[in-house]
Scaffold this motif. Structure first.
Motif, short mmCIF file in Angstrom:
data_model
loop_
_atom_site.label_atom_id
_atom_site.label_comp_id
_atom_site.label_asym_id
_atom_site.label_seq_id
_atom_site.Cartn_x
_atom_site.Cartn_y
_atom_site.Cartn_z
N HIS A 20 0.87 -1.29 -0.14
CA HIS A 20 0.01 -0.06 0.15
C HIS A 20 0.92 1.22 0.05
O HIS A 20 0.26 2.27 0.33
N CYS A 21 2.16 1.24 -0.40
CA CYS A 21 2.74 2.39 -0.37
C CYS A 21 3.55 2.80 -1.71
O CYS A 21 4.43 3.61 -2.02
N THR A 22 2.41 2.95 -2.57
CA THR A 22 2.62 3.47 -3.84
C THR A 22 1.71 4.66 -4.20
O THR A 22 0.51 4.58 -4.09
N PRO A 23 2.34 5.66 -4.82
CA PRO A 23 1.39 6.84 -5.18
C PRO A 23 0.23 6.73 -6.39
O PRO A 23 -0.73 7.35 -6.20
N TYR A 24 0.36 5.39 -6.90
CA TYR A 24 -0.66 5.08 -7.71
C TYR A 24 -2.01 4.89 -7.17
O TYR A 24 -3.02 5.26 -7.73
N ASP A 25 -2.08 4.56 -5.77
CA ASP A 25 -3.49 4.25 -5.17
C ASP A 25 -3.86 5.54 -4.57
O ASP A 25 -5.03 5.66 -4.28
N TYR A 26 -3.09 6.73 -4.58
CA TYR A 26 -3.43 7.80 -3.79
C TYR A 26 -3.60 9.26 -4.69
O TYR A 26 -4.22 10.32 -4.26
N PHE A 27 -3.14 9.13 -5.87
CA PHE A 27 -2.81 10.29 -6.68
C PHE A 27 -3.36 10.06 -8.23
O PHE A 27 -2.85 9.01 -8.63
N TYR A 28 -3.78 11.10 -8.92
CA TYR A 28 -3.96 10.75 -10.29
C TYR A 28 -2.61 11.15 -11.12
O TYR A 28 -1.84 12.07 -11.11
N PHE A 29 -2.42 9.96 -11.99
CA PHE A 29 -1.30 10.31 -12.97
C PHE A 29 -1.97 10.01 -14.55
O PHE A 29 -2.66 9.12 -14.50
N PRO A 30 -1.54 10.63 -15.53
CA PRO A 30 -2.08 10.60 -16.58
C PRO A 30 -1.67 9.03 -17.18
O PRO A 30 -0.52 8.70 -17.23
N GLU A 31 -2.61 8.17 -17.65
CA GLU A 31 -2.56 7.16 -18.27
C GLU A 31 -1.69 6.22 -17.33
O GLU A 31 -0.58 5.74 -18.06
#
Length: 246
Positions: A20-31
């Motif tokens: 659970h320590c990836t920013p993928y789970d909490y912030f928006y990134f394009p594509e």
């Protein structure tokens, strides 16, 4: 084909903190697409590595050198050297480095992004004096377990972990994330370390070992500002990342 944003961390793991320590789970990134560190990462506009104790793989193993990307970023990474309280020089061959250790030279301080989870915004009733949160495979809490305190380990589901930690006035742990999450929940934390990663908290738990953990119970304190501060650092780092890759 070029992927816009690839995010890589220790994903194929039973360790709740690592997962659970990836920013993928909490912030928006394009594509955006997310990968395990061991996966072959495709050609990307930006690759973001984070978090956990993966810094040696970036600094020493240089796993990012074979990845083709316009920008390479580390977010909330750290190291973990057994039986040590200090860390080596930080990885320095990436476009932006966020390290989770407070006071360490190099990079930008950004604590584990798991602080952004909505689980920390829920209300929890305290119905225990002490709980033990144990690392499933590392030593340190065996003597504490003999006292019969309620216990769970770092392979339990994230929601169950946060609920359990929040239910206790004080947490005894040999887990990096157990100490971190307990502090974010404004609970008192006593930490029994096994490596250098336990010596980089901004809001420091009581660090102890052996029989001295009993005295440490009296020394632990709360940090009511910890959650807000951790989230602020992560939001600021997100802005830095987006300014760089946009």
């Amino acid at each position: 084909m070029t992927i816009q944003t690839s995010l890589a961390h220790i994903r194929n793991t039973p360790n709740t903190g690592d997962f659970h320590c990836t920013p993928y789970d909490y912030f928006y990134f394009p594509e955006a697409k997310v990968y395990d560190l061991k996966d072959k990462i495709p050609k990307s506009h930006a690759v973001i590595y984070g978090g956990g104790a993966i810094e040696p793989r970036l600094r020493t193993d240089k796993i990012h050198h074979n990845v083709e990307a316009n920008f390479k970023i580390a977010w909330g990474i750290g190291t973990s050297l057994s039986r040590r309280s200090t860390n080596p020089e930080l990885v320095d061959d990436m476009d932006l480095v966020g390290r989770r250790e407070w006071g360490r030279k190099g990079g930008i301080y950004v604590p584990c992004v798991s602080c952004m989870s909505e689980l920390f915004d829920k209300h929890y009733e305290i119905d225990k004096d002490v709980i033990v949160y144990a690392h499933a495979v590392k030593p340190g809490v065996q003597e504490v377990l003999e006292y019969g305190y309620p216990t769970l380990n770092n392979r339990a589901p994230f929601e169950d972990v946060i609920k359990a930690l929040a239910s206790s006035e004080l947490i005894i742990t040999n887990s990096f994330h157990g100490a971190y999450w307990g502090t974010l929940l404004n609970r008192k934390v006593v930490c029994i370390p096994f490596s250098s990663k336990f010596h980089g908290y901004k809001h420091t738990p009581v660090i102890t070992k052996g029989a001295s953990w009993k005295q440490a119970l009296k020394e632990a304190r709360n940090y009511s500002e910890a959650l807000e501060d951790a989230r602020r650092q992560n939001k600021k780092f997100y802005e830095r990342v987006m300014d760089l890759i946009s």
